[in-house]
Write a protein that holds these residues in place. Structure first.
Motif, PDB file in Angstrom:
ATOM      1  N   ILE A 112      -0.606  -3.509  -0.236  1.00  0.00           N
ATOM      2  CA  ILE A 112      -0.163  -3.609   1.186  1.00  0.00           C
ATOM      3  C   ILE A 112       0.991  -4.733   1.528  1.00  0.00           C
ATOM      4  O   ILE A 112       1.766  -4.630   2.176  1.00  0.00           O
ATOM      5  CB  ILE A 112      -1.460  -4.049   1.976  1.00  0.00           C
ATOM      6  CG1 ILE A 112      -2.543  -3.065   1.650  1.00  0.00           C
ATOM      7  CG2 ILE A 112      -1.016  -4.406   3.425  1.00  0.00           C
ATOM      8  CD1 ILE A 112      -3.898  -3.315   2.325  1.00  0.00           C
ATOM      9  N   ALA A 113       0.966  -5.628   0.729  1.00  0.00           N
ATOM     10  CA  ALA A 113       2.044  -7.002   0.684  1.00  0.00           C
ATOM     11  C   ALA A 113       3.406  -6.243   0.630  1.00  0.00           C
ATOM     12  O   ALA A 113       4.448  -6.445   1.320  1.00  0.00           O
ATOM     13  CB  ALA A 113       1.858  -7.830  -0.086  1.00  0.00           C
ATOM     14  N   GLU A 114       3.447  -5.342  -0.602  1.00  0.00           N
ATOM     15  CA  GLU A 114       4.780  -4.572  -1.100  1.00  0.00           C
ATOM     16  C   GLU A 114       5.095  -3.576  -0.086  1.00  0.00           C
ATOM     17  O   GLU A 114       6.366  -3.558   0.114  1.00  0.00           O
ATOM     18  CB  GLU A 114       4.732  -4.151  -2.252  1.00  0.00           C
ATOM     19  CG  GLU A 114       5.810  -3.484  -2.818  1.00  0.00           C
ATOM     20  CD  GLU A 114       5.822  -3.099  -4.379  1.00  0.00           C
ATOM     21  OE1 GLU A 114       5.557  -1.796  -4.717  1.00  0.00           O
ATOM     22  OE2 GLU A 114       5.552  -3.885  -5.210  1.00  0.00           O
ATOM     23  N   GLN A 115       4.107  -3.019   0.673  1.00  0.00           N
ATOM     24  CA  GLN A 115       4.373  -2.108   1.654  1.00  0.00           C
ATOM     25  C   GLN A 115       5.173  -2.529   2.931  1.00  0.00           C
ATOM     26  O   GLN A 115       6.244  -2.220   3.668  1.00  0.00           O
ATOM     27  CB  GLN A 115       3.357  -1.363   2.270  1.00  0.00           C
ATOM     28  CG  GLN A 115       2.506  -0.170   1.074  1.00  0.00           C
ATOM     29  CD  GLN A 115       1.448   0.492   1.545  1.00  0.00           C
ATOM     30  OE1 GLN A 115       1.014   0.196   2.629  1.00  0.00           O
ATOM     31  NE2 GLN A 115       1.021   1.086   0.816  1.00  0.00           N
ATOM     32  N   ARG A 116       4.770  -4.036   3.331  1.00  0.00           N
ATOM     33  CA  ARG A 116       5.252  -4.569   4.207  1.00  0.00           C
ATOM     34  C   ARG A 116       6.591  -5.231   3.910  1.00  0.00           C
ATOM     35  O   ARG A 116       7.535  -5.308   4.846  1.00  0.00           O
ATOM     36  CB  ARG A 116       4.248  -5.993   4.509  1.00  0.00           C
ATOM     37  CG  ARG A 116       4.892  -6.997   5.526  1.00  0.00           C
ATOM     38  CD  ARG A 116       5.075  -6.150   6.863  1.00  0.00           C
ATOM     39  NE  ARG A 116       3.857  -5.861   7.587  1.00  0.00           N
ATOM     40  CZ  ARG A 116       3.713  -5.381   8.906  1.00  0.00           C
ATOM     41  NH1 ARG A 116       4.635  -5.157   9.304  1.00  0.00           N
ATOM     42  NH2 ARG A 116       2.368  -4.970   9.115  1.00  0.00           N
ATOM     43  N   VAL A 117       6.726  -5.716   2.759  1.00  0.00           N
ATOM     44  CA  VAL A 117       8.190  -5.882   2.264  1.00  0.00           C
ATOM     45  C   VAL A 117       9.103  -4.973   2.349  1.00  0.00           C
ATOM     46  O   VAL A 117      10.145  -5.244   2.831  1.00  0.00           O
ATOM     47  CB  VAL A 117       8.328  -6.721   0.856  1.00  0.00           C
ATOM     48  CG1 VAL A 117       9.423  -6.717   0.235  1.00  0.00           C
ATOM     49  CG2 VAL A 117       7.211  -8.069   0.772  1.00  0.00           C
ATOM     50  N   GLU A 118       8.616  -3.605   1.931  1.00  0.00           N
ATOM     51  CA  GLU A 118       9.626  -2.494   1.913  1.00  0.00           C
ATOM     52  C   GLU A 118       9.869  -2.249   3.509  1.00  0.00           C
ATOM     53  O   GLU A 118      10.962  -1.835   3.782  1.00  0.00           O
ATOM     54  CB  GLU A 118       8.968  -1.385   1.474  1.00  0.00           C
ATOM     55  CG  GLU A 118       9.491   0.053   1.469  1.00  0.00           C
ATOM     56  CD  GLU A 118       8.714   0.893   0.873  1.00  0.00           C
ATOM     57  OE1 GLU A 118       9.393   2.305   1.025  1.00  0.00           O
ATOM     58  OE2 GLU A 118       7.540   0.802   0.396  1.00  0.00           O
ATOM     59  N   GLN A 119       8.968  -2.321   4.254  1.00  0.00           N
ATOM     60  CA  GLN A 119       9.281  -1.931   5.594  1.00  0.00           C
ATOM     61  C   GLN A 119      10.108  -3.082   6.309  1.00  0.00           C
ATOM     62  O   GLN A 119      11.127  -2.296   7.192  1.00  0.00           O
ATOM     63  CB  GLN A 119       7.760  -2.123   6.582  1.00  0.00           C
ATOM     64  CG  GLN A 119       7.980  -1.895   8.044  1.00  0.00           C
ATOM     65  CD  GLN A 119       6.725  -1.978   8.690  1.00  0.00           C
ATOM     66  OE1 GLN A 119       5.581  -2.204   8.170  1.00  0.00           O
ATOM     67  NE2 GLN A 119       6.719  -1.856  10.003  1.00  0.00           N
ATOM     68  N   ILE A 120      10.024  -4.121   6.048  1.00  0.00           N
ATOM     69  CA  ILE A 120      10.888  -5.181   6.667  1.00  0.00           C
ATOM     70  C   ILE A 120      12.244  -5.022   6.206  1.00  0.00           C
ATOM     71  O   ILE A 120      13.326  -4.982   6.880  1.00  0.00           O
ATOM     72  CB  ILE A 120      10.385  -6.562   6.396  1.00  0.00           C
ATOM     73  CG1 ILE A 120       8.937  -6.681   7.206  1.00  0.00           C
ATOM     74  CG2 ILE A 120      11.288  -7.675   7.018  1.00  0.00           C
ATOM     75  CD1 ILE A 120       8.625  -8.067   7.260  1.00  0.00           C
ATOM     76  N   VAL A 121      12.678  -5.071   4.970  1.00  0.00           N
ATOM     77  CA  VAL A 121      13.714  -4.840   4.350  1.00  0.00           C
ATOM     78  C   VAL A 121      14.568  -3.587   4.803  1.00  0.00           C
ATOM     79  O   VAL A 121      15.649  -3.737   5.109  1.00  0.00           O
ATOM     80  CB  VAL A 121      13.769  -4.700   2.531  1.00  0.00           C
ATOM     81  CG1 VAL A 121      15.030  -4.573   2.061  1.00  0.00           C
ATOM     82  CG2 VAL A 121      13.061  -6.273   2.346  1.00  0.00           C
TER      83      VAL A 121
END
Length: 338
Positions: A112-121
């Motif tokens: 889930i954290a990696e999905q958040r990173v992807e979304q923000i970047v």
């Protein structure tokens, strides 16, 4: 022996039930003790820690930096720039968990954290790129582009170039950058870090206990359809310029050939004139010498010429009917018999 056996048995029992009371964190991990699912304690240093059995559970979180992106699946397609040039980018990011308690409360898992990173970047890149021209993204300085090391005077070519090609060439010339690729990457990184660190829960990208260390772009280029059209346009422009250069070359070739022919004709005329002058002088000299020779050997010359005429005109089968006073036998009249 019985006490020793009892001690060993007690140690064995402790070893068996120890995972219920203690847990160990190595140097690559952080831990959060959850009591009935709610964070109670967090530990960031490696070591041995205690917990209450049946009540506490431990969430282990990686302490090391994490890497996301730089794969074909992370590609950002059809990304428009401010000057309406569609490009595609492959982003990447380096991140880590900064607050284990907040991480467990809001994200819980690394996926889930990696999905958040992807979304923000991805959103940060899209927002920054769409506010700038393509030239800002692909160039870092305003230095002059070195296309050829051979100096070429293109003034005659531009004078004969079609207006539409000149207009396209002017449009495609670098206009000068205001920001540049390096500054744009800094803006993308700063924007992504700002969104990741936001602490207002009402914001769409509220803080989640993780931080972005670095953000970048590994590959960039035109989308396939735009790339194809761009290459086709460049091919058409190069073909038009090539045709114009060929025509200019043919014109220069014809001019050089005509100039060469004119020079050859001039040289031949001058040579012919000099030859005629020399021939005239030679003929005049021959005539003068012939006249001088005639003066000195006139009778003998007439005699020889007459004999030559006899030889050519009278053959073995020749028959002549002449009067006795014919000039043809004039030379024989003066011959005395011995």
């Amino acid at each position: 022996m019985k006490p020793i056996v009892y001690v060993l048995a007690a140690l064995a029992v402790l070893l068996l039930i120890s995972p219920m009371f203690v847990f160990i964190l190595d140097e690559r991990e952080m831990g959060v003790v959850l009591r009935f699912g709610a964070p109670k304690h967090s530990f960031t240093d490696p070591g041995l820690y205690f917990k209450i059995p049946f009540v506490d559970t431990v969430a282990r979180i990686p302490k090391v930096k994490q890497f996301w992106g730089d794969t074909q699946g992370d590609l950002l397609p059809d990304l428009p720039t401010r000057d309406d040039k569609k490009i595609e980018l492959t982003p990447w990011a380096v991140w880590r968990v900064s607050d284990p308690v907040l991480f467990v409360q809001r994200l819980r898992t690394m996926d889930i954290a990696e999905q958040r990173v992807e979304q923000i970047v991805r959103s940060s890149i899209r927002d920054v790129v769409t506010q700038n021209d393509l030239e800002e993204f692909v160039r870092s300085t305003n230095r002059t582009l070195q296309i050829s090391t051979t100096p070429i005077d293109d003034a005659p070519l531009l004078a004969n170039a079609p207006p539409d090609l000149i207009l396209k060439a002017e449009e495609n010339k670098p206009k000068g950058i205001r920001v540049g690729r390096a500054e744009m990457l800094k803006k993308i990184k700063a924007e992504a870090q700002r969104r990741m660190a936001a602490k207002n829960d009402n914001e769409e990208n509220a803080s989640r206990g993780i931080e972005l260390i670095d953000v970048g772009i590994s590959q960039s280029g035109f989308v396939e359809s735009v790339r194809r059209k761009t290459f086709d346009r460049w091919v058409s422009e190069r073909q038009a310029i090539s045709a114009r250069n060929v025509n200019e070359g043919e014109r220069l070739k014809a001019a050089i050939i005509n100039e060469s022919k004119s020079e050859v004709a001039k040289i031949e005329g001058e040579g012919q004139q000099k030859a005629n002058e020399i021939r005239g002088k030679t003929d005049a000299d021959v005539i003068l010498r012939f006249a001088d020779a005639m003066k000195k050997t006139g009778d003998f010359f007439s005699f020889v010429r007459t004999l030559e005429a006899y030889e050519k005109s009278i053959g073995p089968d020749s028959q002549l009917i002449l009067s006795t006073d014919s000039p043809f036998f004039e030379q024989f009249r003066g011959i005395k018999k011995p």
